[in-house]
Motif scaffolding. Sequence first.
Motif, short mmCIF file in Angstrom:
data_model
loop_
_atom_site.label_atom_id
_atom_site.label_comp_id
_atom_site.label_asym_id
_atom_site.label_seq_id
_atom_site.Cartn_x
_atom_site.Cartn_y
_atom_site.Cartn_z
N ILE A 61 6.54 47.38 148.67
CA ILE A 61 5.22 47.88 148.15
C ILE A 61 4.48 47.24 147.15
CG2 ILE A 61 4.37 50.40 147.43
CD1 ILE A 61 6.48 51.53 149.08
N PRO A 87 -5.59 41.20 128.69
CA PRO A 87 -5.12 42.32 129.47
C PRO A 87 -6.24 43.45 129.26
CG PRO A 87 -3.29 41.63 128.24
CD PRO A 87 -4.43 40.69 127.65
N PHE A 114 -6.31 43.40 142.16
CA PHE A 114 -5.09 43.76 141.12
C PHE A 114 -4.47 42.43 140.61
CE2 PHE A 114 -0.75 45.03 140.95
CZ PHE A 114 -0.73 46.17 139.75
N PRO A 146 6.24 47.87 133.99
CA PRO A 146 5.19 48.53 133.06
C PRO A 146 5.02 47.45 132.00
CG PRO A 146 7.48 49.48 132.75
CD PRO A 146 7.56 48.71 134.08
N MET A 172 0.62 45.31 146.98
CA MET A 172 -0.24 45.59 145.83
C MET A 172 -0.53 44.25 145.21
SD MET A 172 1.75 48.40 143.28
CE MET A 172 1.83 50.26 143.96
N VAL A 192 -1.34 52.89 144.22
CA VAL A 192 -0.14 53.64 143.85
C VAL A 192 0.08 54.91 144.62
CG1 VAL A 192 0.95 55.02 141.91
CG2 VAL A 192 0.02 52.64 141.50
N SER A 241 -3.11 55.51 133.30
CA SER A 241 -2.28 55.48 132.03
C SER A 241 -1.46 54.40 131.77
CB SER A 241 -1.72 56.94 131.54
OG SER A 241 -0.93 57.08 132.56
N TRP A 242 -1.20 53.90 132.75
CA TRP A 242 0.06 52.87 132.76
C TRP A 242 -0.72 51.44 132.49
CZ3 TRP A 242 2.18 54.02 138.22
CH2 TRP A 242 2.88 55.22 138.37
N MET A 243 -1.96 51.44 132.40
CA MET A 243 -2.65 50.25 132.24
C MET A 243 -3.17 50.18 130.73
SD MET A 243 -3.23 48.20 134.92
CE MET A 243 -3.70 47.95 136.50
N PRO A 244 -3.63 48.98 130.30
CA PRO A 244 -4.25 48.91 128.88
C PRO A 244 -5.64 49.68 128.92
CG PRO A 244 -3.47 46.77 129.74
CD PRO A 244 -3.43 47.62 130.90
N HIS A 259 -5.26 40.69 137.53
CA HIS A 259 -4.48 41.22 136.13
C HIS A 259 -2.96 41.10 136.06
CE1 HIS A 259 -3.59 43.86 132.90
NE2 HIS A 259 -3.04 44.87 133.77
N TYR A 290 5.60 45.41 123.05
CA TYR A 290 6.23 45.32 124.31
C TYR A 290 7.74 45.49 123.91
CZ TYR A 290 2.05 42.89 125.80
OH TYR A 290 0.90 42.59 126.10
N PHE A 332 -5.85 49.98 141.59
CA PHE A 332 -4.38 50.23 141.43
C PHE A 332 -4.21 51.54 141.61
CE2 PHE A 332 -0.95 51.20 138.11
CZ PHE A 332 -0.19 50.73 138.84
N LEU A 352 2.15 45.48 133.68
CA LEU A 352 0.86 46.23 134.02
C LEU A 352 0.27 46.41 132.29
CD1 LEU A 352 2.07 49.24 135.85
CD2 LEU A 352 0.63 47.35 136.53
N GLN A 353 1.07 46.24 131.14
CA GLN A 353 0.50 46.32 129.98
C GLN A 353 -0.01 44.71 129.65
OE1 GLN A 353 -0.17 48.59 127.60
NE2 GLN A 353 0.13 50.00 129.33
N GLY A 354 0.56 43.85 130.30
CA GLY A 354 -0.19 42.26 130.02
C GLY A 354 0.80 41.52 129.32
#
Lengths: 499, 275
Positions: free
Chosen positions: A320, B194, A330, A397, A324, B51, B30-33, A333, A414, B47, A400-402
Motif C-alpha cells: 500500500i 520539506p 506524493f 513518519p 502511494m 491514506v 497532521s503527519w506532514m510538515p 515529497h 527527528y 496523501f 513524511l517529516q522530510g
Amino acid sequence: MLIRAELVTPELNLVNRSFYNSLFTMHGTIMIFLWIIPSLSGLANYLVPLMIGARDMAFPRLNAMAFWIVPPAGLLLLSSFFLPGGSAQSGWWSYPPLSIQNPSGNILNGQLFWILAIILLGISSIMTAINFVTTIVWMRAPGMTFFRMPIFVWTVLSAQILQLFFLPSLTGGLILLLFDLCFGTPFFRPSKGGDPILYQHMFWFYSHPTVYVWALPAFGIFSEIIPAFSRNPLFGYRSVAVASLGIALFSALVWVHHMFTSGTPNWMRMLFMLTTMLVAVPTGVKVLAWTATLWRSKLHLETPMLFALAGVVMFLFAGITGVMLGAVPFDLHVNNTHFIVGHFHYIVYNTITVAIFGAIYFWFPKITGRMYAEGWGKIHFWLTLIAANLTFFPLFPLGLQGMVRRISSYNPEYAKWNFIASLGGFLLGISILPFIANIVSSWLRGIPATNNPWRATGLEWITTSPPPRENFAEIPAVNFPPYSYGQPQAWAGENSPQE
Amino acid sequence: MRNFFQNLLLGASVAMLIIASYWLGQQAYSWMPIQATAEAKQVDHLFSFLVTVGAFIFFGVVSIILYSLIFHRAARDDYSEGHPARGNWQIEALWIVIPTLLVLWIAFQSYQIYQQLNFQGLNLPILVDVPLEDTAKSKETKPLAEEIAVVVKQWAWSFHYPNNIVSDTLHLPVNRTIRLVFYSEDVLHGFYVPEFRIKQDIIPNRRIIFTFTPLRVGKYRLRDSQFSGKNFALMEADVYVEPSTAYSQWLAHNNSQFHDYDKLQSTKLAAIFHH
C-alpha cells in the motif's frame, strides 16, 4: 546496527562521515547481493528439483560454478574496506558522476572493487537463471504439468526469467561505469558531454525487476506454507500461478518510478505512475487468494505459519505504501527520504526475510531430518515481529517529516523516532540469536523428523527426510493437482501417491 | 434470522471500517510538515486520499485474517480439510476488476493533482541549448515570476539573483510564483524543502526550471536530497519566505553590498541565465 547506532543521536559522534557512507553503501550491497539473492537461490536450488520430481538441477557443473563465484566476489567486496581509501561510498546505486569521482585518487579503489564484485555476482546470477529455467521447463516428472507445479516453482520460474532478461542491462551499465572510472571515458561524465541519467535508466531497468526476483519466491513460500497450515488447497491456484507471470511482466515496465525527480519529463512520469500502480493488481490477486485460503479454515499456528501470516500482513502494508509512492505528486515529497527506506525495508526484511525464516522452519525437517524446537521458534518469531516493526515503522513518519536518507547527522526534531528505530535495530540484532541457537542445536540433537511432519502435499514430502542423494528412490508420477488437502492420499507421506 | 444478523454485523463492520479509514485520512494532514506553498496543499490532499483508501484495504484484509485466526483454529490433531472452497471464478474476476478500477481511480486523482502542480519547466527541451528567445518568451507569459539561479556544488549552495546579487541563503517573496533555474558544478544534487513538498534533482549540464508559489512567511531549511558524497549530511541552507517589502529591502541592501562582484562570477551568471 552500526548505522542505527550512529543515528541514535542527531549529531555525528560514532563514525566519520566517509565511513558512514561506506557503511550504508556496503550494507545495501551486501544485503542484496550476498544475503537475499544467494539465500533465495540456495533455497530454490534445493527445493525446485524436489518439487518437480527431478533428481537434480539440469546443469550441475554450471550450478557449482555459479555458486563458487559468490565467495570470491564477496571477499573482493569485503576486502575493499582495507584499501587505503576505504570501500565504495556512493550508495548501492553508484550514481555517476559521484561514483566516478574517485576521491582517494588510487587506481585500486573501493568503487572499482565494488563494480568488479557486482559484475561477477551478476555473471553468477545469469548462470543460475539459465539453470533454473531449463530445469523447470525440461526436467519435470511424468504428469507434472505446468498447472500442477507448486506456486513456489511458478514464482522461481518467473523470477529467473526476469534475471535473464534484465541483468545484462546492469552488467552493461557497470562496464561503462568501469571505463569512466578507470580510463576517463565520457559515457556518464557530464563535463565531457556524457549523460549521467542514462546510467540511472540502465541501473533501474534491472534493479527494479530484481526486487521482484526476490519478492516472487517469498510469495511462493507463503503459497506453500499457508495451505499446509490451513488444510486447504490454495484458493484460485491458477490465477495465482498466472499472477506470478503477470507480476514479472508488469515489473519490467516500472523502472522510471525510481527516477521521478531525475529531470524526467512529465509524460514519462505519468506513464510510469500508471504502470507502477498496475503492479498492485496481480499482487493483490495473491494477497486475496491467501486471505481466502485462510477464511474460516482450520488454522494450525506453528512457527512457519506465524512467519507466513506476519509476512503477508506486512507485505500488504509495504504494497500500500508502494502504491502511494507511485503517485508522482506524493513521491516528489518523500522521494529519497526515510519514507522510501521504510517502504523497502518492509519489503526486504518484513516480507522477504520473514518469508525466508518461515521457509527455513518449514523445510528444516526435510533438509536435516530433524525437528526444530517449536518453543524457541515462537520466541524468535515474536522477537522478530516486535523488533522489525520497531525498527522500520518509525522511518515512515520520519520520511513524511522530510528526513532524507543517507545522512550521518540530522536535525534535532527527528530525534524521537530515530531513537525508537535504533532501539528496534538492536533488538532485531538480538532476535536472531534464538534462531541460530535453535537451528544449530536442533540440527545436532533434534528429534528425528518423519518424511512429512506437516502432512503437507508436494513431492518433496514423499521422499525421505533428508532426501537421498538423487532426491527420489524412484521418480514419482503425478496424477493429481497441487495442494490436494482434503484428499488423504495426497499427504500420506510414505505411501506412493500413484493409486 | 441468523443470516439477517450476520448481514447486519457485516454491514456494521464495513461502516466502521469506512469511518475509521476516513478519520485516519483526515489525521494524515497532521503527519506532514507545515504547508508553506500552494503545491503543498495539493500534495497533502492527495496523501490524505491515499491514506483513506490504503487504510480501508489494509484494515479490511487484516480484519478478515484476524477473524479467521481468532475463531477458526484447528482442534489439536485435526488435519482434516479446512473448507470445501477450491476457487470461484466470480470472486477471482471480482478481485481483478475491483483493484484495477481502484488503481485507475488513484492514478486519475494523482494525475489531476499533478496537473495543478504546473511543472512547466520539465516540458521545455531538457538539454542545455535552450534558445534565448524561449526564455524571454516564457518570462513574458509569466510576468510575476521571480527568477533565481540556484548553483550547487560539493558541498555548498549559492543563490544568484538578477543584478549580480549572490547569497548563501535563499530569500523568496511570499505569494509570488518563483522560477528557480538549477545549475550543478559537479555531481547530482537535489533541491528539497520539506515544507514546500516538491523536490527536483539538479543535474550537471542540464538546465532545469522549477516553479512554485510560497504562501507562508517563515524560515525553512533547504536540504540536498540526492546523495552527493562525504559532507552530504551538511548540505543545508536557510530559506526565508518574506513579505514583498522585506524582500525588496533585502534585495536593495545586497545590491549595494555586492555591487563590485567579481567579473568571473557575473560571466558565470550570464551563462546560467542565458545558456
